[in-house]
Design a protein around this motif. Structure first.
Motif, short mmCIF file in Angstrom:
data_model
loop_
_atom_site.label_atom_id
_atom_site.label_comp_id
_atom_site.label_asym_id
_atom_site.label_seq_id
_atom_site.Cartn_x
_atom_site.Cartn_y
_atom_site.Cartn_z
N PHE A 478 0.84 -1.20 0.00
CA PHE A 478 0.00 0.00 0.00
C PHE A 478 0.88 1.25 0.00
O PHE A 478 0.68 2.19 -0.79
N ALA A 479 1.87 1.28 0.88
CA ALA A 479 2.75 2.44 0.97
C ALA A 479 3.53 2.66 -0.33
O ALA A 479 3.72 3.80 -0.77
N ALA A 480 3.97 1.58 -0.94
CA ALA A 480 4.71 1.70 -2.20
C ALA A 480 3.82 2.28 -3.30
O ALA A 480 4.28 3.10 -4.11
N LEU A 481 2.56 1.86 -3.32
CA LEU A 481 1.62 2.38 -4.32
C LEU A 481 1.38 3.88 -4.08
O LEU A 481 1.34 4.67 -5.04
N VAL A 482 1.23 4.27 -2.83
CA VAL A 482 1.02 5.69 -2.51
C VAL A 482 2.21 6.52 -2.94
O VAL A 482 2.07 7.61 -3.53
N ARG A 483 3.42 6.04 -2.68
CA ARG A 483 4.62 6.80 -3.06
C ARG A 483 4.69 6.98 -4.57
O ARG A 483 5.08 8.05 -5.06
N ARG A 484 4.34 5.96 -5.31
CA ARG A 484 4.34 6.08 -6.78
C ARG A 484 3.31 7.11 -7.23
O ARG A 484 3.55 7.90 -8.14
N ALA A 485 2.13 7.09 -6.61
CA ALA A 485 1.07 8.04 -6.99
C ALA A 485 1.47 9.47 -6.68
O ALA A 485 1.17 10.40 -7.44
N LEU A 486 2.15 9.69 -5.56
CA LEU A 486 2.57 11.03 -5.19
C LEU A 486 3.66 11.57 -6.11
O LEU A 486 3.88 12.79 -6.18
N PRO A 506 7.88 9.84 3.84
CA PRO A 506 7.73 8.38 3.78
C PRO A 506 7.39 7.77 5.14
O PRO A 506 6.54 6.87 5.22
N ALA A 507 8.01 8.25 6.20
CA ALA A 507 7.72 7.70 7.52
C ALA A 507 6.29 8.02 7.94
O ALA A 507 5.60 7.18 8.55
N GLN A 508 5.83 9.22 7.62
CA GLN A 508 4.46 9.59 7.96
C GLN A 508 3.45 8.79 7.14
O GLN A 508 2.37 8.44 7.63
N ILE A 509 3.78 8.49 5.88
CA ILE A 509 2.91 7.66 5.05
C ILE A 509 2.78 6.27 5.67
O ILE A 509 1.67 5.73 5.82
N ASP A 510 3.90 5.68 6.07
CA ASP A 510 3.86 4.36 6.70
C ASP A 510 3.01 4.38 7.97
O ASP A 510 2.19 3.48 8.19
N ALA A 511 3.19 5.41 8.77
CA ALA A 511 2.45 5.49 10.02
C ALA A 511 0.95 5.66 9.77
O ALA A 511 0.11 5.06 10.46
N ALA A 512 0.61 6.49 8.78
CA ALA A 512 -0.80 6.71 8.47
C ALA A 512 -1.46 5.42 7.97
O ALA A 512 -2.61 5.11 8.35
N ILE A 513 -0.76 4.67 7.15
CA ILE A 513 -1.31 3.41 6.64
C ILE A 513 -1.45 2.39 7.76
O ILE A 513 -2.47 1.69 7.86
N ASP A 514 -0.45 2.31 8.64
CA ASP A 514 -0.55 1.39 9.78
C ASP A 514 -1.78 1.72 10.62
O ASP A 514 -2.50 0.81 11.08
N ALA A 515 -2.03 3.01 10.82
CA ALA A 515 -3.19 3.43 11.61
C ALA A 515 -4.49 3.08 10.90
O ALA A 515 -5.47 2.65 11.54
N MET A 516 -4.54 3.24 9.57
CA MET A 516 -5.74 2.90 8.80
C MET A 516 -6.06 1.41 8.93
O MET A 516 -7.21 1.03 9.15
N TYR A 517 -5.05 0.57 8.83
CA TYR A 517 -5.27 -0.86 8.92
C TYR A 517 -5.68 -1.27 10.34
O TYR A 517 -6.56 -2.11 10.53
N ALA A 518 -5.02 -0.66 11.33
CA ALA A 518 -5.30 -1.03 12.71
C ALA A 518 -6.72 -0.68 13.13
O ALA A 518 -7.34 -1.37 13.95
N ALA A 519 -7.26 0.39 12.54
CA ALA A 519 -8.58 0.88 12.95
C ALA A 519 -9.73 0.29 12.15
O ALA A 519 -10.89 0.54 12.46
N SER A 520 -9.42 -0.49 11.10
CA SER A 520 -10.47 -0.91 10.18
C SER A 520 -10.93 -2.34 10.41
O SER A 520 -10.11 -3.26 10.46
#
Length: 734
Positions: A478-486, A506-520
């Motif tokens: 997921f993070a790799a796809l986001v980085r490519r899109a940005l 990049p670190a903030q992207i990883d953290a945001a994705i981890d939070a999305m997965y953890a909360a869903s």
């Protein structure tokens, strides 16, 4: 500009194979090469005398009965995106190990690792169900070209024309599916040169009977993939079941083995160089109908980007699961598929360059255009080619953005090329969003895959992908796809990504994705299935960040689908005009591009010379398997196999063989049958020099790789001692 092509079933013309009457071609190709993935109806267009000279011992009508719309070809079935073959009257199906890998994975755990050790059911009670595995058996093929094109109003623009065609196809399918236990679809060939209504029977109770250890089924791994010599036992066996009344049914203890009308008996004798064979199957996608500029886009954009992206995904999946036994099992099937497409992309690039295929296609296009310009019947072909060029130019303006969006399919669709949907979290959310929007429409107006009748299949697909889900790997993809899109240029931004991740490190992207997965709760299978019937408003009201991103991504993807629909509408107007001119200029029947429908390829067993000073023979043996053995993956022969191979004469056992069959993706598991209709092998690969065969047939290097059916029998007899299964297959246990 859009005349109706005469139906092949109405206009039979015995084919003397004009290509072989030209002396110049005799000097360039073997006398018995025949390119083409031929449709069942086209079999009857081929000169029966010519086929007999090649080695066909059956009348062509035995392969295909035009009156009944069926024949021996229907012994080849579609299974899990691959091909399989009925080999007994007790529902046994032979296919590739990698085609049933999902079932093996489904029943594997670290404590019971069937992937590594293999599986054999010695009784029917021991067979393992594939919860989402389905088999489609073709029942009838009907040419409906005239009906479909007659539905187009006079003077319709491309969009209206496509709407009329879609509506007629849906009407034909709806009428067809009033028959009990019948699944129907209308297949378009070369964007609408012809249309065929295909009726099939879908069997839902499929059980695993035998899968060899991974060290046999994948022997050689990625080192040997797409290459020769090969020594791979890429085979597995399943059994199809039906209800007690003989009709398709969900799994139940009272079900009984399916008795097919057609199946392929296993040949008792072996093959020799030069023997005639036929490859039957469901090749997925080829690109031979493209004009040169479209082929260049495949070479310079599509395959280059796929190689780059898949290389990154492979590294992520391997690194994320390296120290987790359960994680390795979860990502195994996806990793296997991505590895295959990664090397395929490399081979496509190399093959297109080596054969100068784009330049050659350009020269062929110019010859057709020059001829068409002087031919009143096909004069519109020149403008049609210009129209295809204009559509391509529009596509290329947003190419990078659209490539990323199209990595995430919706519902039961597959990403082009058969790669798995990743990241799963995004796939789940976008699919729920798409289903909610489609379910708000009348059933007849919904997109394919989202009707009421499709909901069961959609649920099965989501369950299947859950088995391939490993959280640590999915988040990193997921993070790799986001980085490519940005990193996309300013005029190709993806709104969903910018809204959620713009300006983050990049670190903030990883953290945001981890939070999305953890909360869903989206990643819980029961919660997700409960949401399949939810409306868009209900999904949005959950305020689930991962689901919200999936809804936003789906919004961008739906906008792309609208643009693609416009492009496709125009291409569907131009391509048939161009392809009719191509066929007329060729002066012989031209097989349409692969589109996932039943095809047959005629071939002969033969080796090839890949480069100067090197000649490959067409057979490998068990002795060669042992020669490659190192005791380490991917060349680690199981001890039981090494023991059995020491028996006198065992080393001469044939393992794999080459033929000049015209195959592609989807032909995995295709039965290879001899001139009498007996099973002699199972197709599983192509040679490296033939990867770009999707763009054109080169008789010098077009070789498919099959496993010799006698290698399967040898393993069952001398290693597994599977006497009962051997007797079912018509082979002696002794």
């Amino acid at each position: 500009m859009n005349p109706t092509l005469p139906s092949a079933s109405r206009t039979r013309r015995p084919l003397a194979l004009a290509a072989f009457a030209l002396p110049v071609l005799f000097a360039a190709v073997p006398a018995y090469a025949l390119d083409g993935k031929w449709t069942p109806a086209q079999v009857l267009d081929i000169d029966a005398r010519w086929l007999k000279r090649q080695g066909l011992k059956l009348p062509p009508s035995a392969l295909w009965d035009d009156t009944r719309g069926t024949g021996l070809l229907t012994g080849a079935v579609s299974i899990s995106g691959c091909t399989g073959a009925f080999v007994s009257d007790t529902g046994l199906i032979v296919t590739n190990h990698h085609c049933l890998f999902g079932v093996v994975q489904e029943h594997s755990t670290p404590a019971r690792d069937l992937i590594t050790h293999g599986f054999l059911a010695r009784t029917q009670a021991e067979e393992l169900p594939g919860s989402t595995t389905r088999v489609e058996i073709p029942k009838r093929f009907t040419d409906v070209t005239a009906q479909v094109l007659a539905a187009v109003p006079a003077g319709a623009d491309p969009a209206a024309r496509l709407r009329a065609i879609d509506a007629k196809q849906k009407a034909l399918v709806s009428e067809c599916q009033r028959q009990p236990d019948t699944k129907c679809k209308v297949a378009a060939f070369d964007d609408g040169v012809t249309y065929t209504l295909i009726e099939s029977i879908e069997l839902r109770d499929i059980r695993l009977v035998y899968a060899p250890p991974r060290a046999i089924g994948e022997y050689g791994g990625e080192i040997d993939n797409w290459s020769w010599p090969r020594h791979t036992g890429d085979f597995a066996i399943a059994r199809a079941y039906v209800g007690a009344d003989g009709r398709p049914a969900d799994r139940a203890e009272t079900n009984r083995p399916y008795a097919p009308e057609f199946f392929f008996p296993i040949a008792k004798d072996g093959l020799d160089e030069g023997d005639f064979v036929m490859v039957l199957g469901y090749p997925g996608v080829t690109w031979r109908a493209l004009i040169a500029e479209e082929m260049r886009e495949r070479r310079e954009r599509f395959f280059v980007r796929r190689e780059d992206l898949f290389g990154e995904w492979i590294a992520i999946l391997e690194r994320a699961s390296a120290d987790d036994a359960a994680g390795k099992i979860a990502v195994a099937a996806n990793l296997k598929g991505i590895h295959n497409r990664y090397k395929n992309a490399q081979g496509q690039i190399a093959g297109l360059d080596r054969g100068r295929m784009v330049d050659k296609q350009g020269a062929q296009d110019e010859a057709v255009a020059a001829w068409a310009a002087t031919n009143a019947t096909h004069a519109g072909a020149v403008a049609a080619r210009d129209g295809l060029r204009a559509v391509l130019a529009e596509r290329e303006r947003s190419w990078e953005r659209d490539f990323l969006l199209n990595l995430v399919p919706m519902g039961t669709d597959s990403v082009a090329g058969g790669i798995p949907p990743l990241p799963k979290g995004l796939y789940f959310g976008a699919t729920l969003a798409h289903n909610a929007i489609e379910r708000a429409k009348p059933d007849a107006a919904r997109a394919s895959g989202f009707t009421d009748a499709d909901q069961g299949k959609l649920r099965d697909r989501l369950r299947s992908e859950q088995r391939n889900y490993f959280a640590a790997a999915d988040r990193r993809v997921f993070a790799a796809l986001v980085r490519r899109a940005l990193a996309l240029p300013a005029d190709q931004r993806i709104a969903a990504v910018d809204a959620h991740f713009a300006g983050k490190s990049p670190a903030q992207i990883d953290a945001a994705i981890d939070a999305m997965y953890a909360a869903s709760p989206l990643l819980d299978i029961d919660t997700r299935e409960a949401l399949l019937g939810a409306s868009t408003e209900a999904l949005e009201a959950r305020r689930d960040p991962l689901l919200a991103f999936g809804i936003a991504w789906n919004r961008d993807l739906r906008a792309l689908r609208e643009r693609e629909r416009d492009w496709n509408a125009r291409a569907a107007l131009y391509r048939p005009v161009w392809r009719r001119a191509v066929a007329a200029h060729a002066g012989k029947p031209v097989a349409p591009d692969a589109n996932g429908t039943l095809r047959i390829s005629f071939a002969h067993v033969q080796g090839y010379a890949p480069r100067d000073g090197v000649t490959y023979t067409p057979f490998t043996t068990l002795a060669g398997v042992l020669e490659k053995h190192t005791g380490r993956e991917p060349f680690d022969v199981p001890e039981a196999v090494r023991r059995a191979a020491q028996a006198p004469g065992a080393g001469a056992q044939r393992v794999n063989f080459l033929a000049d069959g015209d195959t592609s993706g989807g032909n995995s598991g295709s039965p290879v049958i001899d001139g009498r209709g007996r099973l002699v092998g199972i197709n599983f690969d192509r040679v490296w020099e033939n990867v770009a065969g999707d763009f054109g047939f080169n008789p010098a290097v077009s070789r498919n790789i099959s496993v010799d059916i006698r290698y399967l029998l040898w393993l069952l007899r001398d290693v597994e001692r599977a006497d009962g299964l051997l007797r079912e297959l018509g082979a002696s246990p002794d």
